[in-house]
Design a protein around this motif. Sequence first.
Motif, PDB file in Angstrom:
ATOM      1  N   ALA A 134       0.679  -1.182   0.526  1.00  0.00           N
ATOM      2  CA  ALA A 134       0.107   0.110   0.143  1.00  0.00           C
ATOM      3  C   ALA A 134       1.123   0.898   0.212  1.00  0.00           C
ATOM      4  CB  ALA A 134      -0.964  -0.292   1.156  1.00  0.00           C
ATOM      5  N   ALA A 135       2.299   0.873   0.860  1.00  0.00           N
ATOM      6  CA  ALA A 135       2.968   2.441   0.553  1.00  0.00           C
ATOM      7  C   ALA A 135       3.487   2.369  -0.390  1.00  0.00           C
ATOM      8  CB  ALA A 135       3.785   2.307   1.702  1.00  0.00           C
ATOM      9  N   LYS A 136       3.719   1.603  -1.596  1.00  0.00           N
ATOM     10  CA  LYS A 136       4.143   1.905  -2.730  1.00  0.00           C
ATOM     11  C   LYS A 136       2.839   2.549  -3.731  1.00  0.00           C
ATOM     12  CE  LYS A 136       8.450  -0.072  -3.101  1.00  0.00           C
ATOM     13  NZ  LYS A 136       9.441  -0.394  -3.796  1.00  0.00           N
ATOM     14  N   ILE A 137       1.936   2.170  -3.753  1.00  0.00           N
ATOM     15  CA  ILE A 137       0.841   2.258  -4.207  1.00  0.00           C
ATOM     16  C   ILE A 137       0.375   3.824  -3.794  1.00  0.00           C
ATOM     17  CG2 ILE A 137      -1.414   2.543  -4.574  1.00  0.00           C
ATOM     18  CD1 ILE A 137      -1.876  -0.536  -4.891  1.00  0.00           C
ATOM     19  N   TYR A 138       0.983   3.819  -2.392  1.00  0.00           N
ATOM     20  CA  TYR A 138       0.597   5.411  -1.976  1.00  0.00           C
ATOM     21  C   TYR A 138       1.537   6.686  -1.937  1.00  0.00           C
ATOM     22  CZ  TYR A 138      -1.252   8.376   1.892  1.00  0.00           C
ATOM     23  OH  TYR A 138      -2.463   9.190   3.081  1.00  0.00           O
ATOM     24  N   ARG A 139       2.516   6.242  -2.623  1.00  0.00           N
ATOM     25  CA  ARG A 139       3.665   7.289  -2.470  1.00  0.00           C
ATOM     26  C   ARG A 139       3.040   7.318  -3.520  1.00  0.00           C
ATOM     27  NH1 ARG A 139       9.879   4.524  -2.711  1.00  0.00           N
ATOM     28  NH2 ARG A 139       9.039   3.496  -4.439  1.00  0.00           N
ATOM     29  N   VAL A 140       3.131   6.475  -4.796  1.00  0.00           N
ATOM     30  CA  VAL A 140       2.783   7.293  -6.834  1.00  0.00           C
ATOM     31  C   VAL A 140       1.402   8.075  -6.799  1.00  0.00           C
ATOM     32  CG1 VAL A 140       2.840   6.126  -8.542  1.00  0.00           C
ATOM     33  CG2 VAL A 140       4.376   5.816  -7.261  1.00  0.00           C
ATOM     34  N   GLY A 141       0.628   6.953  -6.064  1.00  0.00           N
ATOM     35  CA  GLY A 141      -0.946   7.865  -5.471  1.00  0.00           C
ATOM     36  C   GLY A 141      -1.622   9.258  -5.591  1.00  0.00           C
ATOM     37  N   ILE A 142      -0.603   9.300  -4.396  1.00  0.00           N
ATOM     38  CA  ILE A 142      -1.447  10.996  -4.295  1.00  0.00           C
ATOM     39  C   ILE A 142      -0.770  11.760  -4.948  1.00  0.00           C
ATOM     40  CG2 ILE A 142      -1.321   9.454  -1.628  1.00  0.00           C
ATOM     41  CD1 ILE A 142       1.220  10.562  -0.935  1.00  0.00           C
ATOM     42  N   LEU A 143       0.010  11.860  -5.164  1.00  0.00           N
ATOM     43  CA  LEU A 143       0.608  12.574  -6.463  1.00  0.00           C
ATOM     44  C   LEU A 143      -0.306  12.958  -8.255  1.00  0.00           C
ATOM     45  CD1 LEU A 143       3.878  13.211  -4.896  1.00  0.00           C
ATOM     46  CD2 LEU A 143       1.999  14.645  -4.392  1.00  0.00           C
ATOM     47  N   MET A 144      -0.255  11.670  -8.273  1.00  0.00           N
ATOM     48  CA  MET A 144      -1.002  11.252  -9.400  1.00  0.00           C
ATOM     49  C   MET A 144      -2.822  12.022  -9.772  1.00  0.00           C
ATOM     50  SD  MET A 144       1.443   9.812 -11.519  1.00  0.00           S
ATOM     51  CE  MET A 144       0.189   8.824 -12.643  1.00  0.00           C
TER      52      MET A 144
ATOM     53  N   THR B 123      -5.466   1.751 -13.812  1.00  0.00           N
ATOM     54  CA  THR B 123      -6.135   0.228 -13.865  1.00  0.00           C
ATOM     55  C   THR B 123      -4.938  -0.245 -12.811  1.00  0.00           C
ATOM     56  OG1 THR B 123      -3.843   0.431 -16.101  1.00  0.00           O
ATOM     57  CG2 THR B 123      -6.388   0.240 -16.598  1.00  0.00           C
ATOM     58  N   TYR B 124      -5.304  -2.205 -13.299  1.00  0.00           N
ATOM     59  CA  TYR B 124      -4.321  -2.970 -12.678  1.00  0.00           C
ATOM     60  C   TYR B 124      -2.778  -2.820 -12.908  1.00  0.00           C
ATOM     61  CZ  TYR B 124      -8.562  -4.538  -9.567  1.00  0.00           C
ATOM     62  OH  TYR B 124      -9.651  -4.543  -9.148  1.00  0.00           O
ATOM     63  N   LYS B 125      -3.213  -3.064 -13.699  1.00  0.00           N
ATOM     64  CA  LYS B 125      -1.697  -2.835 -14.919  1.00  0.00           C
ATOM     65  C   LYS B 125      -0.666  -1.927 -14.324  1.00  0.00           C
ATOM     66  CE  LYS B 125       0.490  -2.604 -18.932  1.00  0.00           C
ATOM     67  NZ  LYS B 125       0.568  -3.683 -20.664  1.00  0.00           N
ATOM     68  N   GLU B 126      -1.249  -0.765 -14.460  1.00  0.00           N
ATOM     69  CA  GLU B 126      -0.825   0.562 -13.971  1.00  0.00           C
ATOM     70  C   GLU B 126      -0.175   0.603 -12.739  1.00  0.00           C
ATOM     71  OE1 GLU B 126      -3.335   3.737 -15.039  1.00  0.00           O
ATOM     72  OE2 GLU B 126      -1.686   3.742 -16.485  1.00  0.00           O
ATOM     73  N   LEU B 127      -1.464   0.037 -11.275  1.00  0.00           N
ATOM     74  CA  LEU B 127      -0.661  -0.603  -9.705  1.00  0.00           C
ATOM     75  C   LEU B 127       0.544  -1.342 -10.027  1.00  0.00           C
ATOM     76  CD1 LEU B 127      -4.208  -0.466  -8.699  1.00  0.00           C
ATOM     77  CD2 LEU B 127      -2.728   1.456  -8.551  1.00  0.00           C
ATOM     78  N   PHE B 128       0.604  -2.152 -10.360  1.00  0.00           N
ATOM     79  CA  PHE B 128       1.821  -3.128 -10.132  1.00  0.00           C
ATOM     80  C   PHE B 128       2.985  -2.400 -11.464  1.00  0.00           C
ATOM     81  CE2 PHE B 128       4.237  -6.928 -12.838  1.00  0.00           C
ATOM     82  CZ  PHE B 128       4.304  -7.238 -11.608  1.00  0.00           C
ATOM     83  N   LYS B 129       3.113  -1.659 -11.821  1.00  0.00           N
ATOM     84  CA  LYS B 129       4.053  -1.007 -12.279  1.00  0.00           C
ATOM     85  C   LYS B 129       4.834  -0.107 -11.003  1.00  0.00           C
ATOM     86  CE  LYS B 129       3.449  -0.396 -17.056  1.00  0.00           C
ATOM     87  NZ  LYS B 129       3.101  -0.131 -18.528  1.00  0.00           N
ATOM     88  N   TRP B 130       3.387   0.505 -10.292  1.00  0.00           N
ATOM     89  CA  TRP B 130       3.956   1.564  -9.314  1.00  0.00           C
ATOM     90  C   TRP B 130       4.842   0.459  -8.124  1.00  0.00           C
ATOM     91  CZ3 TRP B 130      -1.076   4.407  -8.330  1.00  0.00           C
ATOM     92  CH2 TRP B 130      -2.029   5.754  -9.386  1.00  0.00           C
ATOM     93  N   LEU B 131       4.289  -0.366  -7.679  1.00  0.00           N
ATOM     94  CA  LEU B 131       5.449  -1.474  -7.072  1.00  0.00           C
ATOM     95  C   LEU B 131       6.667  -0.999  -7.469  1.00  0.00           C
ATOM     96  CD1 LEU B 131       2.815  -4.581  -6.447  1.00  0.00           C
ATOM     97  CD2 LEU B 131       3.093  -2.238  -5.146  1.00  0.00           C
ATOM     98  N   LYS B 132       7.257  -1.371  -8.672  1.00  0.00           N
ATOM     99  CA  LYS B 132       8.590  -0.800  -8.844  1.00  0.00           C
ATOM    100  C   LYS B 132       9.653   0.582  -9.625  1.00  0.00           C
ATOM    101  CE  LYS B 132       7.954  -4.390 -12.608  1.00  0.00           C
ATOM    102  NZ  LYS B 132       7.535  -5.046 -14.390  1.00  0.00           N
TER     103      LYS B 132
END
Length: 437
Positions: free
Chosen positions: A411-421, A427-436
């Motif tokens: 969640a922190a990985k998604i949170y770190r990128v998502g809060i500024l998007m 999509t689920y594919k983009e969420l998976f990319k955010w983990l990297k």
Amino acid sequence: MNHLPLIIKREYLTKVKNKSFIVMTFLSPIIMIALIAVVAYLSQLNNDKERTISILDETGYFKDVFQNTENTIYTKLNGLSLEDAIALVKEKEDYGLLYVSAVDSLEAFADNVKFYSEESPSLTIMSNLERKIEKHLRDMKLQKDGVTFAQIEASNTSIDIAQESFDGQKSSKIDNIVKLAFGGIAGYLLFMFIIIYGNMIMRSVIEEKTSRIIEVIISSVKPIQLMMGKIIGTSLAGVTQFAIWVILGGLLMIIVSSIFGIDLTQASAPQQELMNQAMQAEGAQAMAENLFTAISNLPIINLVIAFIFFFIGGYLLYSSLYAAIGAAVDNETDTQQFMLPILMPLILAVYVGVFTVIEDPHGTVSTVFSFIPFTSPVVMLMRIPFGVPLWQQGLSLLLLIGTFIFAVWFAAKIYRVGILMYGKKPTYKELFKWLKY
């Protein structure tokens, strides 16, 4: 610098000082008790309603079978035709007419008993009438075959099989009911707590993200600290609200019962007559003793400790996922595509607990689902009253904690990128990319 305590304090005070939070904290128990009071009052009126049932018995077999009760009066009609009896019942506005037509033999009774009424009769009334007629016909058939009434009474035997473990611990059939009740209440509380306050966390993240406040906060706080602060702060606010609900609800129940004279238990037991008959059949004293035995057999200390740990672990696990969803989207409408994967394990856990644990608490299905972290908080809590080895509880809890740690990292990985998007539906594919990242 560790800003987690400051974030927790900020989230807690923001929630408890919110006007809608304050209003619903005090208004919700008032509405709930009011609804319970209305239902109890209407049920009380229904149970106290006096009903008059006229009986037209052309056989003469049932003249002493139906005795008046507190709320039901039986009136015998003699020398009337069916048409005259129906007209008389309508004129007197009685509850209904029980008609027993003349028969050639006792075996022909099945199709010669009818009940006439203006509206559909109560299921309780019909069951009571059928039970009395069936018992009397059974006794008459036995007497016809040469069995005396004394022999009939002597043949009635009530069996209550005593239950005892190999270790000598006594139990009863009501044990399973008590155990299921505890597990069901614990699972339901966790389910509702996750739904209500998980959504609150998600909305809080979306609100700060859309108002751009998050851009200022994130400059001095690590995303994982911000996420954990929101989860813990909102949880404390939820506990505060729940405690107020319990205290205020209890006081209101006492006030409503004493001032208005409404028995709130009527809301949960509308069929009082059937309940009273069941109590008399089983024996109130024996039932009370069995209930006390069932409660004393519960592993209370184990239940309390397990409830605290599994409740906290389950809530934190799902709350981290709710926070990740809030960070990934811009509005609540976009959250729908991500909600189903979260809700499905919870719903599955409830169904497994209700339909599987009660029948076979130590079976393969119950055991497996009590180890799966997304279902274990509910299923394990429902299994523990039936006796679960401590090593299984410990292993399930460790798996839950490990999954929570992974979920926080995820969640922190998604949170770190998502809060500024902004302005884009992920999509689920983009969420998976955010983990990297």
